[in-house]
Design a protein around this motif. Structure first.
Motif, mmCIF file in Angstrom:
data_model
loop_
_atom_site.group_PDB
_atom_site.id
_atom_site.type_symbol
_atom_site.label_atom_id
_atom_site.label_comp_id
_atom_site.label_asym_id
_atom_site.label_seq_id
_atom_site.Cartn_x
_atom_site.Cartn_y
_atom_site.Cartn_z
ATOM 1 N N LEU A 121 12.651 1.296 -11.579
ATOM 2 C CA LEU A 121 12.543 0.824 -10.194
ATOM 3 C C LEU A 121 13.878 0.802 -9.468
ATOM 4 C CD1 LEU A 121 9.941 -2.044 -10.752
ATOM 5 C CD2 LEU A 121 9.531 0.265 -9.867
ATOM 6 N N THR A 122 14.967 1.189 -10.153
ATOM 7 C CA THR A 122 16.246 1.364 -9.464
ATOM 8 C C THR A 122 16.428 2.808 -8.995
ATOM 9 O OG1 THR A 122 17.523 1.926 -11.450
ATOM 10 C CG2 THR A 122 17.278 -0.415 -10.921
ATOM 11 N N ASP A 123 15.490 3.682 -9.328
ATOM 12 C CA ASP A 123 15.570 5.095 -8.937
ATOM 13 C C ASP A 123 15.171 5.233 -7.463
ATOM 14 O OD1 ASP A 123 15.449 7.812 -8.625
ATOM 15 O OD2 ASP A 123 13.784 8.134 -10.027
ATOM 16 N N VAL A 124 16.150 5.377 -6.597
ATOM 17 C CA VAL A 124 15.891 5.442 -5.159
ATOM 18 C C VAL A 124 14.988 6.622 -4.819
ATOM 19 C CG1 VAL A 124 16.970 5.734 -2.898
ATOM 20 C CG2 VAL A 124 18.014 4.229 -4.588
ATOM 21 N N ASP A 125 15.150 7.726 -5.537
ATOM 22 C CA ASP A 125 14.337 8.919 -5.237
ATOM 23 C C ASP A 125 12.850 8.649 -5.434
ATOM 24 O OD1 ASP A 125 16.403 10.619 -4.464
ATOM 25 O OD2 ASP A 125 16.889 11.110 -6.548
ATOM 26 N N LEU A 126 12.508 7.741 -6.336
ATOM 27 C CA LEU A 126 11.109 7.366 -6.537
ATOM 28 C C LEU A 126 10.500 6.876 -5.226
ATOM 29 C CD1 LEU A 126 8.945 6.759 -8.897
ATOM 30 C CD2 LEU A 126 9.761 4.405 -8.712
ATOM 31 N N PHE A 127 11.288 6.138 -4.452
ATOM 32 C CA PHE A 127 10.814 5.561 -3.194
ATOM 33 C C PHE A 127 10.902 6.577 -2.048
ATOM 34 C CE2 PHE A 127 11.843 2.129 -5.974
ATOM 35 C CZ PHE A 127 10.916 1.138 -5.680
ATOM 36 N N VAL A 128 11.935 7.384 -2.043
ATOM 37 C CA VAL A 128 12.078 8.397 -0.992
ATOM 38 C C VAL A 128 10.946 9.418 -1.077
ATOM 39 C CG1 VAL A 128 13.555 10.242 -0.093
ATOM 40 C CG2 VAL A 128 14.577 8.085 -0.845
ATOM 41 N N ARG A 129 10.559 9.786 -2.302
ATOM 42 C CA ARG A 129 9.457 10.745 -2.485
ATOM 43 C C ARG A 129 8.096 10.133 -2.193
ATOM 44 N NH1 ARG A 129 12.110 11.587 -7.513
ATOM 45 N NH2 ARG A 129 10.400 10.463 -8.510
ATOM 46 N N GLY A 130 8.013 8.815 -2.204
ATOM 47 C CA GLY A 130 6.724 8.152 -2.013
ATOM 48 C C GLY A 130 5.954 7.964 -3.306
ATOM 49 N N ASP A 131 6.593 8.218 -4.454
ATOM 50 C CA ASP A 131 5.906 8.100 -5.748
ATOM 51 C C ASP A 131 5.794 6.646 -6.221
ATOM 52 O OD1 ASP A 131 5.784 10.829 -5.719
ATOM 53 O OD2 ASP A 131 7.428 11.142 -7.141
ATOM 54 N N HIS A 132 6.413 5.713 -5.499
ATOM 55 C CA HIS A 132 6.407 4.315 -5.941
ATOM 56 C C HIS A 132 5.021 3.688 -5.862
ATOM 57 C CE1 HIS A 132 7.068 4.449 -1.638
ATOM 58 N NE2 HIS A 132 6.765 3.183 -1.518
ATOM 59 N N THR A 133 4.176 4.159 -4.950
ATOM 60 C CA THR A 133 2.833 3.590 -4.836
ATOM 61 C C THR A 133 2.056 3.782 -6.139
ATOM 62 O OG1 THR A 133 2.800 4.020 -2.461
ATOM 63 C CG2 THR A 133 0.683 3.624 -3.513
ATOM 64 N N ALA A 134 2.083 5.009 -6.663
ATOM 65 C CA ALA A 134 1.404 5.293 -7.932
ATOM 66 C C ALA A 134 2.090 4.575 -9.091
ATOM 67 C CB ALA A 134 1.384 6.800 -8.187
ATOM 68 N N ALA A 135 3.417 4.475 -9.045
ATOM 69 C CA ALA A 135 4.152 3.804 -10.119
ATOM 70 C C ALA A 135 3.756 2.336 -10.207
ATOM 71 C CB ALA A 135 5.660 3.941 -9.885
ATOM 72 N N PHE A 136 3.645 1.673 -9.067
ATOM 73 C CA PHE A 136 3.266 0.261 -9.074
ATOM 74 C C PHE A 136 1.813 0.074 -9.514
ATOM 75 C CE2 PHE A 136 6.946 -0.451 -6.159
ATOM 76 C CZ PHE A 136 7.612 -1.337 -6.981
ATOM 77 N N ALA A 137 0.931 0.986 -9.144
ATOM 78 C CA ALA A 137 -0.459 0.899 -9.592
ATOM 79 C C ALA A 137 -0.510 0.971 -11.118
ATOM 80 C CB ALA A 137 -1.287 2.017 -8.966
ATOM 81 N N LYS A 138 0.324 1.829 -11.683
ATOM 82 C CA LYS A 138 0.383 1.972 -13.142
ATOM 83 C C LYS A 138 0.918 0.694 -13.796
ATOM 84 C CE LYS A 138 2.199 5.213 -16.630
ATOM 85 N NZ LYS A 138 0.895 5.589 -17.203
ATOM 86 N N LEU A 139 1.964 0.118 -13.197
ATOM 87 C CA LEU A 139 2.520 -1.116 -13.745
ATOM 88 C C LEU A 139 1.523 -2.265 -13.670
ATOM 89 C CD1 LEU A 139 6.200 -1.066 -12.398
ATOM 90 C CD2 LEU A 139 5.428 -0.700 -14.754
ATOM 91 N N ARG A 140 0.850 -2.415 -12.537
ATOM 92 C CA ARG A 140 -0.132 -3.502 -12.421
ATOM 93 C C ARG A 140 -1.216 -3.372 -13.481
ATOM 94 N NH1 ARG A 140 0.444 -2.239 -6.949
ATOM 95 N NH2 ARG A 140 -1.587 -1.177 -6.910
ATOM 96 N N ALA A 141 -1.597 -2.143 -13.796
ATOM 97 C CA ALA A 141 -2.668 -1.916 -14.764
ATOM 98 C C ALA A 141 -2.190 -2.055 -16.211
ATOM 99 C CB ALA A 141 -3.261 -0.519 -14.553
ATOM 100 N N GLU A 142 -0.958 -1.604 -16.509
ATOM 101 C CA GLU A 142 -0.513 -1.507 -17.889
ATOM 102 C C GLU A 142 0.512 -2.557 -18.303
ATOM 103 O OE1 GLU A 142 0.860 2.405 -18.800
ATOM 104 O OE2 GLU A 142 -0.925 3.394 -17.975
#
Length: 412
Positions: free
Chosen positions: A17-38
């Motif tokens: 979650l310190t990877d800024v590119d994760l947020f710039v690309r918009g991939d953080h939405t899917a990443a958080f869904a995965k974290l909430r589930a797992e």
């Protein structure tokens, strides 16, 4: 969902979650869904060397917000601390980085400058600035909404709250944008040590306030800066540094939330034309639409806390002294709290989003930000031009503030 009772759960997701590119690309939405589930309480080992817990569900984030006896604010709102140490140099001096009882005392000083009466005056000033900006945009056939219109929201607020000129307000917005965007090449030279760069940018903001504080000492008014100059907390006048920190706190909080939410909100409308058309046909929906924009944008993506003592939650042991991050963005998309959370719905109700935080540290400027955003979208829907996207959008390089730095639009 149960979790293994481990002090350090295995990092099974590979998400940083310190990877800024994760947020710039918009991939953080899917990443958080995965974290909430797992792994909803997640031990993040950042590539930048930071180590912290990430709370990602609505219930866990709300629990931490309201449990101020367990979680303190002295390490600062952002992971990484200051340039001098792990803990933030503003700890105990700035509203957002203080705990009780001092937090309550500082809030009592600042709160009158955020009153409904002040919000009303802000509305008058913002309406005037927006009117001129929208007139220019209509004449030109378009603009960059992120730089030509959205900044007029915080500019109007700063003019009223701090008693400064339009020119000074925009200069301050530029300074805080550089400080918040200290990892973004459109604002700063990103070479060299990040912490030293951030320290230099903070010093520039302090320099701006130093001149105004000196003026207010000679000729005080009824603005926030004059109030801070006169204030006593626990029988003691605030130091120069405490005044600077609290001015900066208000400036950053006010500048970024309203203007970046305005951009993300307009983009959401353009991306959902049926919602855009419905709002234009029924401008009385602006109230619920703005709430949905706040949820959707979650501009302040997270805040940091530090555990004051050992605590167990969901089978996970959090130890005293460890950093804990409360992810507003993820909580605002929690499937257990919001029906169809990935759907942008201007009629969503109830909408108990956490964009302004909750409890003791709920954003003190929320009423003003709310007034600014409501005014903007009322003007756009009732008498303003309709926009469509004219070129690519550019997002701020940050995992803390989720903003748009370029939003070219054309009038249709």
């Amino acid at each position: 969902m149960s979790h293994q009772t481990l002090t350090r759960p295995q990092t099974v997701t590979g998400i940083d979650l310190t990877d800024v590119d994760l947020f710039v690309r918009g991939d953080h939405t899917a990443a958080f869904a995965k974290l909430r589930a797992e792994q909803p309480i997640y031990w993040n080992e950042g590539a930048d060397g930071s180590r912290f817990w990430a709370l990602t569900t609505y219930d866990d984030v709300m629990w931490a917000y309201r449990n101020h006896e367990t979680f303190g604010s002295g390490r600062g709102a952002i992971v990484g601390g200051s340039f001098r140490s792990e803990d933030d140099t503003s700890a105990g001096r700035m509203l957002v980085t203080t705990d009780l009882p001092r937090h309550r005392m500082l809030k009592q000083v600042i709160h009158p400058s955020m009153s409904p009466g002040v919000a009303k005056r802000v509305g008058v000033q913002v309406a005037e600035l927006l009117g001129r900006a929208l007139e220019r945009t209509r004449a030109d056939g378009g603009c960059d909404f992120a730089t030509d219109i959205a900044p007029e929201l915080p500019a109007g607020a700063l003019m009223v709250v701090m008693g400064i000129s339009h020119e000074q307000a925009h200069h301050l917005i530029g300074l805080t944008r550089r400080m918040v965007g200290y990892r973004d090449e459109i604002f700063v030279d990103t070479g060299g040590d990040q912490r030293l760069r951030l320290a230099w940018l903070q010093a520039e903001v302090f320099e701006f306030f130093a001149d105004i504080v000196a003026e207010r000492r000679r000729d005080p008014g009824d603005d926030l800066i004059s109030t801070l100059v006169r204030a006593e907390v626990n029988g003691r006048r605030l130091s120069e540094e405490e005044i600077f920190y609290n001015c900066m706190n208000v400036a950053v909080g006010g500048n970024e939330t309203s203007s970046y939410t305005a951009c993300t909100g307009l983009l959401a409308l353009m991306d959902h034309p049926e919602q855009y058309q419905r709002l234009r046909e029924s401008p009385q929906l602006v109230g619920t639409a703005v709430e949905e924009m706040l949820r959707w944008s979650s501009t302040n993506a997270y805040v940091q806390r530090v555990a004051k003592h050992d605590v167990e939650r969901g089978g996970v042991q959090i130890k005293a002294g460890e950093s804990v991050t409360l992810w507003n963005y993820s909580a605002n998309r929690d499937e257990t709290q919001f029906q169809d959370p990935h759907l942008f719905d201007i009629t969503r109700t109830p909408n108990r989003h956490l964009t302004y935080g909750s409890g003791l540290h709920r954003c003190i400027g929320a009423p003003i930000a709310q007034a600014e955003l409501s005014l903007l979208f009322e003007q756009l829907m009732v008498s303003g031009p309709r926009f469509r996207l004219a070129a690519d959008v550019r997002r701020l390089r940050s995992n803390f503030l989720l903003g748009i730095t370029r939003l070219p639009v054309e009038v249709i």
